[in-house]
Design a protein around this motif. Structure first.
Motif, PDB file in Angstrom:
ATOM      1  N   VAL A 259       0.939  -1.095   0.071  1.00  0.00           N
ATOM      2  CA  VAL A 259      -0.021  -0.064   0.059  1.00  0.00           C
ATOM      3  C   VAL A 259       0.888   1.261   0.030  1.00  0.00           C
ATOM      4  O   VAL A 259       1.935   1.562   0.810  1.00  0.00           O
ATOM      5  CB  VAL A 259      -0.921  -0.058   1.288  1.00  0.00           C
ATOM      6  N   PRO A 260       0.834   2.197  -0.800  1.00  0.00           N
ATOM      7  CA  PRO A 260       1.494   3.386  -0.794  1.00  0.00           C
ATOM      8  C   PRO A 260       0.955   4.223   0.370  1.00  0.00           C
ATOM      9  O   PRO A 260       0.004   4.302   0.948  1.00  0.00           O
ATOM     10  CB  PRO A 260       0.892   4.056  -1.886  1.00  0.00           C
ATOM     11  N   VAL A 261       2.110   4.898   1.079  1.00  0.00           N
ATOM     12  CA  VAL A 261       1.750   5.434   2.167  1.00  0.00           C
ATOM     13  C   VAL A 261       2.244   6.914   2.260  1.00  0.00           C
ATOM     14  O   VAL A 261       3.338   7.240   1.555  1.00  0.00           O
ATOM     15  CB  VAL A 261       2.590   4.898   3.511  1.00  0.00           C
ATOM     16  N   ALA A 262       1.199   7.842   2.682  1.00  0.00           N
ATOM     17  CA  ALA A 262       1.587   9.234   2.829  1.00  0.00           C
ATOM     18  C   ALA A 262       2.178   9.621   4.000  1.00  0.00           C
ATOM     19  O   ALA A 262       1.394   9.844   4.862  1.00  0.00           O
ATOM     20  CB  ALA A 262       0.352  10.108   2.494  1.00  0.00           C
ATOM     21  N   LEU A 263       3.500   9.627   4.178  1.00  0.00           N
ATOM     22  CA  LEU A 263       3.918   9.889   5.817  1.00  0.00           C
ATOM     23  C   LEU A 263       3.918  11.179   5.777  1.00  0.00           C
ATOM     24  O   LEU A 263       4.498  12.232   5.311  1.00  0.00           O
ATOM     25  CB  LEU A 263       5.361   9.154   5.787  1.00  0.00           C
ATOM     26  N   GLU A 264       3.478  11.641   7.081  1.00  0.00           N
ATOM     27  CA  GLU A 264       3.335  13.152   7.590  1.00  0.00           C
ATOM     28  C   GLU A 264       5.029  13.703   7.434  1.00  0.00           C
ATOM     29  O   GLU A 264       5.870  12.884   8.159  1.00  0.00           O
ATOM     30  CB  GLU A 264       3.051  13.266   9.053  1.00  0.00           C
ATOM     31  N   GLY A 265       5.161  14.646   7.009  1.00  0.00           N
ATOM     32  CA  GLY A 265       6.449  15.531   6.812  1.00  0.00           C
ATOM     33  C   GLY A 265       7.337  14.849   5.727  1.00  0.00           C
ATOM     34  O   GLY A 265       8.364  15.410   5.616  1.00  0.00           O
ATOM     35  N   ALA A 266       6.996  13.650   4.964  1.00  0.00           N
ATOM     36  CA  ALA A 266       7.782  13.232   3.995  1.00  0.00           C
ATOM     37  C   ALA A 266       8.122  13.991   2.619  1.00  0.00           C
ATOM     38  O   ALA A 266       8.888  13.546   1.795  1.00  0.00           O
ATOM     39  CB  ALA A 266       7.402  11.671   3.901  1.00  0.00           C
ATOM     40  N   GLU A 306      16.020  11.078  11.194  1.00  0.00           N
ATOM     41  CA  GLU A 306      15.417  12.463  11.525  1.00  0.00           C
ATOM     42  C   GLU A 306      14.041  12.508  11.035  1.00  0.00           C
ATOM     43  O   GLU A 306      13.309  13.227  11.752  1.00  0.00           O
ATOM     44  CB  GLU A 306      16.343  13.261  10.782  1.00  0.00           C
ATOM     45  N   LEU A 307      13.637  12.077   9.738  1.00  0.00           N
ATOM     46  CA  LEU A 307      12.318  12.183   9.406  1.00  0.00           C
ATOM     47  C   LEU A 307      11.410  11.492  10.530  1.00  0.00           C
ATOM     48  O   LEU A 307      10.408  11.984  10.731  1.00  0.00           O
ATOM     49  CB  LEU A 307      11.930  11.427   8.116  1.00  0.00           C
TER      50      LEU A 307
END
Length: 387
Positions: A259-266, A306-307
């Motif tokens: 599943v593609p993930v939209a990671l906060e701050g990425a 860091e991310l």
């Protein structure tokens, strides 16, 4: 990725918990005890990095101790030299790798036999023949067993002045030799076929992995040990593998295996995870304290750390003293799912003390509230150092 593919939103807190679970840092005794636990930890993580710096215990022992509370150094020797369930080879650095994965490293060994090795291009055929003749005749040896070398000038800082050592290293990278034992950083070299018993019928070496199989191995290893992956995290210091890995990811997304993930701050950096991994992203875990090696898999990919954690680790062993901020060999301190401090430590083996060089609080303003728990873990860490 196809535009119609919907991304799963994920907060940094959720992402941290996924990664910590994948690294088995949210469980008190995830692999059990004894030599079997050591082999299981290496198999799960995929690799455990080796490093020579020893101001505290070397990184491979430290990484294993972090996940095996009663880890004994002899357990790693048992796994490498007796059980032969792990072996040494190059991943992104020299590392312990599961022996079951050896077939995925055979193509690199074959390539070095065909093309040579860029770091060892000066090895003379006569020196290579010499060390192989000695090992075939007399059995496994260390560089200390060869006392007739004529020293030569170093080509760079990390090069050896001993031609025989370079020859041993070349034979190691080509897969003719393997490291059958370590005492500290002193390596014992043995014929790989003899070490693994391939020279005795009906035993035979594994079949080298195909390029397709190698791509699947890299992706599956990252999914197992990282939970949430990106191209950079899968192919750490291995940019040539990215195109094939991306194609494989696209195939698995179409099959609903990833599943593609939209990671906060990425930002634009893409991430992916298995569906079942995302289903458990909010599960609570033990609030454990870990003093991490700077070569721990949770730290070694600095941008990823860091991310996910908002903590930018600086490895300052090669930084001039006046420019250091965290210290010569600062160790990140993980409490629960936050990195709260970086502590520069040094083991005084003669006086049998763990010396505090520098303690730096990082992260939120509440980090200092963890001081007592960190100190308790430091006492345990000291016992490990001096054992």
């Amino acid at each position: 990725m196809p535009r119609a593919t919907k991304s799963h939103p994920l907060t940094k807190t959720e992402a941290r918990r996924i990664w910590l679970r994948a690294q088995r840092l949210d469980t008190a005794v995830p692999f059990g005890e004894g030599p079997g636990a050591t082999a299981a930890a290496v198999e799960h993580l995929g690799y455990v990095q080796i490093d020579t710096i020893n101001v505290i215990e070397r990184s491979h022992h430290h990484i294993l101790w972090t996940r095996i509370p009663n880890y004994q150094r002899a357990d790693l020797r048992q796994a490498q030299s007796v059980d032969k369930s792990v072996f040494e080879y190059w991943t992104h650095a020299l590392s312990y790798v599961p022996a079951r994965d050896l077939r995925f490293f055979l193509p690199a060994m074959k390539r070095h036999r065909r093309e040579g090795h860029k770091w060892l291009s000066s090895v003379k055929p006569a020196d290579l023949r010499k060390v192989l003749r000695l090992i075939r005749r007399d059995g496994a040896l260390t560089i200390r067993d060869i006392d007739d070398d004529v020293l030569v000038d170093k080509e760079h800082l990390w090069a050896s002045r001993k031609p025989s050592k370079r020859a041993l290293q070349l034979a190691f990278y080509t897969g003719v030799l393997t490291i059958s034992e370590r005492n500290g950083m002193l390596k014992t070299y043995e014929l790989m076929a003899r070490h693994f018993g391939w020279d005795r019928p009906p035993n035979k070496p594994p079949k080298p992995a195909s390029a397709k199989e190698a791509s699947a191995y890299l992706l599956d290893r990252a999914l197992r040990a990282q939970g949430l992956v990106s191209l950079d995290s899968i192919c750490h210091l291995d940019a040539p593998s990215k195109p094939s890995i991306r194609r494989l990811i696209e195939t698995r997304v179409r099959r609903n295996e990833l599943v593609p993930v939209a990671l906060e701050g990425a930002g634009k950096q893409e991430h992916w995870a298995r569906p079942d991994t995302l289903e458990t992203a909010d599960d609570s875990a033990l609030e454990l304290v870990h003093i991490l090696s700077p070569f721990d898999p949770l730290i070694i990919q600095r941008k990823r750390t860091e991310l996910f954690f908002g903590y930018g680790h600086r490895f300052e062993a090669y930084v001039p003293k006046e420019k250091r901020r965290l210290g010569y060999f600062a160790l990140p301190v993980l409490v629960g799912d936050e990195i709260v401090a970086a502590i520069d430590l040094k083991t005084d083996r003669e006086r049998r003390k763990l010396l505090m060089q520098q303690w730096t609080w990082v992260g939120s303003g509440s980090a200092r509230s963890h001081k007592r728990r960190v100190e308790e873990e430091l006492h345990r860490f000291e016992r490990f150092q001096l054992a």
